[in-house]
Scaffold this active site. Sequence first.
Site, short mmCIF file in Angstrom:
data_model
loop_
_atom_site.label_atom_id
_atom_site.label_comp_id
_atom_site.label_asym_id
_atom_site.label_seq_id
_atom_site.Cartn_x
_atom_site.Cartn_y
_atom_site.Cartn_z
N ASP A 1 7.40 9.18 1.62
CA ASP A 1 6.40 8.45 1.77
C ASP A 1 5.50 8.71 0.48
OD1 ASP A 1 3.87 6.97 1.92
OD2 ASP A 1 3.78 7.46 4.00
N ILE A 2 5.33 8.13 -0.61
CA ILE A 2 4.44 8.71 -1.54
C ILE A 2 2.97 8.82 -1.31
CG2 ILE A 2 3.64 6.44 -2.74
CD1 ILE A 2 4.60 7.48 -5.45
N ASN B 1 -0.84 -5.12 -8.87
CA ASN B 1 -0.77 -6.17 -9.28
C ASN B 1 -1.77 -6.33 -10.59
OD1 ASN B 1 -3.10 -7.27 -8.36
ND2 ASN B 1 -2.03 -7.33 -6.28
N GLY C 1 3.03 -3.96 0.27
CA GLY C 1 3.99 -2.70 -0.09
C GLY C 1 3.05 -1.50 -0.30
N ASP D 1 1.13 -0.50 -2.76
CA ASP D 1 0.02 -0.69 -3.17
C ASP D 1 -1.00 -0.74 -1.94
OD1 ASP D 1 -2.17 -1.48 -4.69
OD2 ASP D 1 -1.66 -3.39 -5.07
N THR E 1 10.57 -3.32 -7.54
CA THR E 1 12.09 -3.58 -6.93
C THR E 1 11.69 -4.25 -5.33
OG1 THR E 1 12.27 -1.27 -6.02
CG2 THR E 1 13.18 -1.78 -8.18
N GLY E 2 10.43 -4.20 -5.11
CA GLY E 2 10.14 -4.67 -3.59
C GLY E 2 9.77 -6.30 -3.90
N VAL E 3 8.40 -6.42 -3.63
CA VAL E 3 7.82 -7.90 -3.72
C VAL E 3 8.11 -8.57 -4.92
CG1 VAL E 3 5.81 -9.40 -3.74
CG2 VAL E 3 6.06 -7.45 -2.16
N TYR E 4 8.46 -8.21 -5.97
CA TYR E 4 8.40 -8.39 -7.39
C TYR E 4 10.00 -8.65 -7.74
CZ TYR E 4 3.37 -7.87 -8.79
OH TYR E 4 2.25 -8.23 -8.90
N1 AR6 Z 1 6.09 5.29 -0.43
C1 AR6 Z 1 7.11 4.92 -1.44
N2 AR6 Z 1 7.61 3.76 -1.51
C2 AR6 Z 1 7.26 2.86 -0.80
C3 AR6 Z 1 6.10 2.88 0.06
C4 AR6 Z 1 5.70 4.17 0.31
N3 AR6 Z 1 4.62 4.35 1.05
N4 AR6 Z 1 6.11 1.67 0.52
C5 AR6 Z 1 6.77 1.03 0.09
N5 AR6 Z 1 7.50 1.46 -0.85
P1 AR6 Z 1 6.60 -2.95 -3.59
P2 AR6 Z 1 6.53 -4.05 -6.37
C6 AR6 Z 1 8.68 0.94 -1.85
O1 AR6 Z 1 6.63 -4.43 -3.15
O2 AR6 Z 1 7.90 -4.85 -6.08
C7 AR6 Z 1 2.23 -5.74 -3.80
O3 AR6 Z 1 1.70 -6.73 -2.92
C8 AR6 Z 1 9.25 -0.19 -1.56
O4 AR6 Z 1 10.15 -0.01 -0.48
O5 AR6 Z 1 5.18 -2.26 -3.03
O6 AR6 Z 1 6.23 -3.54 -7.77
C9 AR6 Z 1 1.26 -5.23 -5.17
O7 AR6 Z 1 -0.06 -5.62 -4.94
C10 AR6 Z 1 9.91 -0.69 -2.81
O8 AR6 Z 1 11.04 0.13 -3.17
O9 AR6 Z 1 6.05 -3.22 -5.24
C11 AR6 Z 1 1.94 -6.30 -6.00
O10 AR6 Z 1 1.47 -7.62 -5.86
C12 AR6 Z 1 9.03 -0.15 -3.62
O11 AR6 Z 1 7.94 0.70 -2.96
C13 AR6 Z 1 3.53 -6.40 -5.60
O12 AR6 Z 1 3.33 -5.78 -4.20
C14 AR6 Z 1 8.20 -1.19 -4.47
O13 AR6 Z 1 7.96 -2.27 -3.77
C15 AR6 Z 1 4.16 -5.26 -6.46
O14 AR6 Z 1 5.40 -5.30 -6.28
#
Ligand code: AR6
Length: 170
Positions: free
Chosen positions: A10-11, A24, A32, A34, A118-121
Amino acid sequence: MGSFEVIQGDITQSQVDAIVNAANTTLLGGGGVDGAIHRAAGPQLFAACVPLNGCRTGEAKLTPGFELPAKWVIHTPGPVWQGGHHHEAELLANCYRNSLTLAATQGCRTVDFPSLSTGVYGYPLAAAAQVATQTIATWLAASKQELRVRLVAFDATTAQAYRQAWAALG
Ligand code: AR6
């Protein structure tokens, strides 16, 4: 020079000079990683982001880490995956490169990245891992600073993808 390593965790717990936030373009928080970073840093992080007036995709801006163990947060909005023909790879590479340069400029010795986009995006994991590791390797090879860079994967599948991509660079 410097080093690169993939860990799982967990970062928001990272005890490093800077963590990178998958933000964003508003920089005003979201879900996520963020959302997790904003919750762990406390309300001062949001207050510090407001006057930054957002950030373009691929660029990076700095705030303190406030209640986080990390001293700084580097906020970078990754590209939204739109099929791969909308400069996604170039923009994702810009995120890693600009974040590393900002960390180095700030005098950081250690910086942790989440898996940007790689999450929401929706950026395909293997493709994102390839861009990330290639960009980090190239940046480290060109840099004179001793920066320890880590990719903090939230889950095992993500960790494996980045380890494989790093190994494939040879
Ligand atoms: N520690 C490490 N990695 C994490 C953690 C954590 N605590 N929580 C989630 N992840 P995402 P994106 C991973 O969706 O795709 C937000 O709403 C997660 O499993 O957080 O760049 C922003 O405001 C995945 O592998 O980021 C933007 O609107 C990775 O972090 C949007 O999401 C990225 O997933 C950005 O989307």
